[in-house]
Design an enzyme around this catalytic site. Structure first.
Site, PDB file in Angstrom:
ATOM      1  CB  CYS A 189     -24.626 -12.986 -20.333  1.00  9.26           C
ATOM      2  SG  CYS A 189     -24.008 -12.135 -18.693  1.00  9.26           S
ATOM      3  N   GLY A 213       0.621  -1.069   0.068  1.00  4.21           N
ATOM      4  CA  GLY A 213       0.024   0.047  -0.133  1.00  4.21           C
ATOM      5  C   GLY A 213       0.589   1.200   0.062  1.00  4.21           C
ATOM      6  CB  CYS A 226     -21.247  -7.930 -18.283  1.00  7.39           C
ATOM      7  SG  CYS A 226     -22.157  -9.285 -17.424  1.00  7.39           S
ATOM      8  CB  CYS A 275     -20.766 -10.426 -21.045  1.00  8.11           C
ATOM      9  SG  CYS A 275     -22.599  -9.989 -21.462  1.00  8.11           S
ATOM     10  CB  CYS A 309     -26.102  -8.865 -17.896  1.00  8.39           C
ATOM     11  SG  CYS A 309     -25.180  -8.784 -19.522  1.00  8.39           S
TER      12      CYS A 309
END
Lengths: 261, 313
Positions: free
Chosen positions: B254, B42, B276, B282, B251
């Site tokens: 899909c 980080g 998506c 997808c 979606c």
């Protein structure tokens, strides 16, 4: 040091600071007790702001030392304190009120966020509690609670100054530095702000180091005065004594010039 | 020049290597920064970011990180907002296909290095994958504290109260934490980090992720990292906990209900569809026979038609 005379809260010894060979503060020593209000007066360029910045750790002195009595009663040399501890001290046990509120506030953060910042900095993680504390402090500095989500940019000069005070006092500090807190405000706003500061200082038992060029402000707020000229302390004593019976010629001039006005 | 022409003028993966003259140590320099970043999760490691043959904002930080870790056997996938077929993704993929001649793919599962802008793939990443993020502004405290000297001190001393001021402001203004992307996280209980502008929907995927995650900011000259299986916590308040945003529609292509969706305006009559944002997710779902409400019947891939016929029988 015996039990009857507690150690001073803040004690400075022989502080000196020069800017590029030009001395701004020369061999200044002073001490401040808990709950005491000390005014530093003098004309522009006399070194009073430099002294305030030295005392509050915002400037590093060329020579001299500053000791501060921590909450555990132990006096510590600020120069030897690790930076992390010094910064924690500055945002919990100390406050700093600037003349220009824009320097002391986050102008793009709401009033509530400004007050809450110190709480969050010491680990406050409950939104409701932080907000309630902020609202409480707004009330104490006489700002309507429905202004809590307004940014300081939407505030008047007097309100900004009161917000700045609330932001500093939210962590219950023991020592507050003030640099011309009433400068640039009109007379009636000034009077109200002084009244508020006097009330808060008395209620909370704050020790204050107050820089001002306005002797009326010093008379109203402070217990003791030191008078500076060209970086030297030329006179110090109880406020009433210094203002009513000034000893140094310069102080006499300063006092008489106010009375004449 | 075709995409597969060897380019003898260039070093492998564009950046100069340590095997050349002493001054040509770009890769070594970046790899050192990456190693340091992995060692201090980080923490933003400064590095001597180079000019890349593309403008800042197009992923120069991510490209340098990818170039520094890419090997001849790697399989590269590049996504932009989840999609493999947008300009940014296509040009970076072509860049490495040309300068490193590595294999490229759009299938998340086949890739060993995935360079991404603004998304984490929906498919679960594995230990043998590296996710490289393109980062525009690495400093999470920047918008509240403009001074770099001050933000560095704040990181060094773990003074992160200011980050909560930002979240406080969100709640005060919107009633909830309205930050929806670049949502700040704390890594390994220490450094607060900007996860780059990924939606906060993706934030939980960073926690305990088996893949190595590297972040490169070219203009700001910073590299940071999340090593595999590191604790990544999204900042929040006790009474306003972090919430992953959800979509109330599946979606349209899909039918997925668990993926991050893009809203696409389809006409000027208020028509819209949600699809998506992860195109590979997808497509692979559609290949498995999942169908959304707005998926066109034609053209159907022969394999799909066969499976559909089998399903009908």
């Amino acid at each position: 040091m015996n039990a009857n005379t507690p150690a001073p809260l803040l004690e400075a010894r022989s502080l000196s600071k020069s800017y590029g060979g030009r001395p701004a503060c020369r061999q200044v020593s002073l001490s401040l007790d808990a709950g005491e209000v000390l005014a530093i007066v003098g004309e522009s360029g006399s070194g009073k702001s430099t002294l305030l910045n030295l005392l509050s750790g915002r400037l590093v002195p060329d020579t001299g030392s500053i000791r501060y009595r921590m909450r555990d009663g132990v006096a510590r040399d600020l120069a030897r304190m690790p930076e992390a501890e010094r910064r924690l001290l500055a945002r919990t046990d100390w406050g700093f009120v600037h003349q220009d509120a824009a320097l002391g506030l986050r102008m793009n953060v709401s009033a509530g966020g400004n007050i809450g910042e110190r709480l969050m900095a010491v680990g406050g993680r409950h939104y409701g509690d932080i907000r309630a504390t902020a609202a409480n402090w707004l009330t104490r500095v006489e700002i309507a609670v429905d202004r809590i989500d307004d940014k300081p940019t939407a505030y008047s000069g007097g309100m900004r100054q009161r917000l700045q005070i609330a932001r500093n006092l939210v962590t219950s500090p023991r020592l507050v530095f003030m640099d011309e807190p009433t400068g640039g405000l009109d007379v009636s706003v000034q009077a109200r702000l002084l009244d508020l500061i006097r009330g808060l200082v008395a209620d909370l038992g704050l020790a204050v180091v107050l820089v001002t060029h306005d002797l009326a402000v010093a008379r109203l707020l402070s217990h003791r005065i030191i008078v500076m000229k060209e970086g030297h302390v030329i006179e110090s004593g109880l406020t009433d004594r210094v203002l009513d019976d000034p000893q140094a010629p310069y102080t006499q001039l300063l006092v008489s010039s106010v009375l004449a006005a | 020049m075709t995409g597969n022409t060897p380019m003898a003028d260039y070093n492998f993966a564009y950046l100069d290597e340590q095997t050349k003259r002493m001054i040509e140590q770009t890769k070594r320099m970046i790899r050192r920064a990456i190693l340091k970043a992995i060692a201090v999760p980080g923490y933003q490691v400064p590095f001597a970011s180079r000019e890349m043959p593309m403008p800042y904002g197009w992923g120069t930080g991510g490209v340098q990180v990818t170039a520094a870790i890419l090997g001849p056997d790697d399989v590269l996938k590049v996504i932009d907002q989840g999609a493999d077929d947008t300009t940014n993704a296509v040009s970076i993929r072509a860049f490495f296909a040309r300068t490193a001649r590595v294999a490229v793919t759009t299938a998340t599962a086949d890739a060993t290095i995935i360079q991404t802008r603004h998304r984490i793939p929906e498919a679960t990443l594995t230990a043998d994958q590296v996710l490289v993020y393109q980062v525009p502004i690495p400093e999470p405290l920047r918008f509240l504290e403009p001074r770099e000297t001050e933000t560095r001190t704040m990181h060094a001393l773990s003074e992160y109260g200011l980050m909560h001021v930002k979240l406080y402001e969100d709640i005060a203004r919107h009633g909830h934490i309205a930050t929806a992307y670049a949502y700040p996280v704390q890594v390994a209980g220490r450094y607060v980090m900007d996860p780059s502008p990924i939606p906060k929907f993706d934030n939980p995927k960073m926690d305990d992720c088996p893949a190595l995650q590297l972040f490169g900011a070219g203009r700001e000259k910073r590299i940071y990292a999340i090593p595999p299986h590191t604790r990544v916590v999204s900042l929040d308040f006790e009474d306003h906990p972090f919430e992953r945003n959800r979509f109330d529609v599946p979606c349209a292509l899909c039918g997925a209900t668990d993926s991050y969706l893009d809203e696409v305006v389809t006409d000027d009559q208020g028509g819209r569809m949600h699809v998506c944002s992860d195109t590979d997710h997808c497509e692979s779902r559609r290949a498995k026979g999942h169908r959304g409400t707005m998926l066109a019947d034609e053209p159907v891939h022969p394999a799909d038609r066969r499976s559909k016929l089998e399903a009908a029988e």
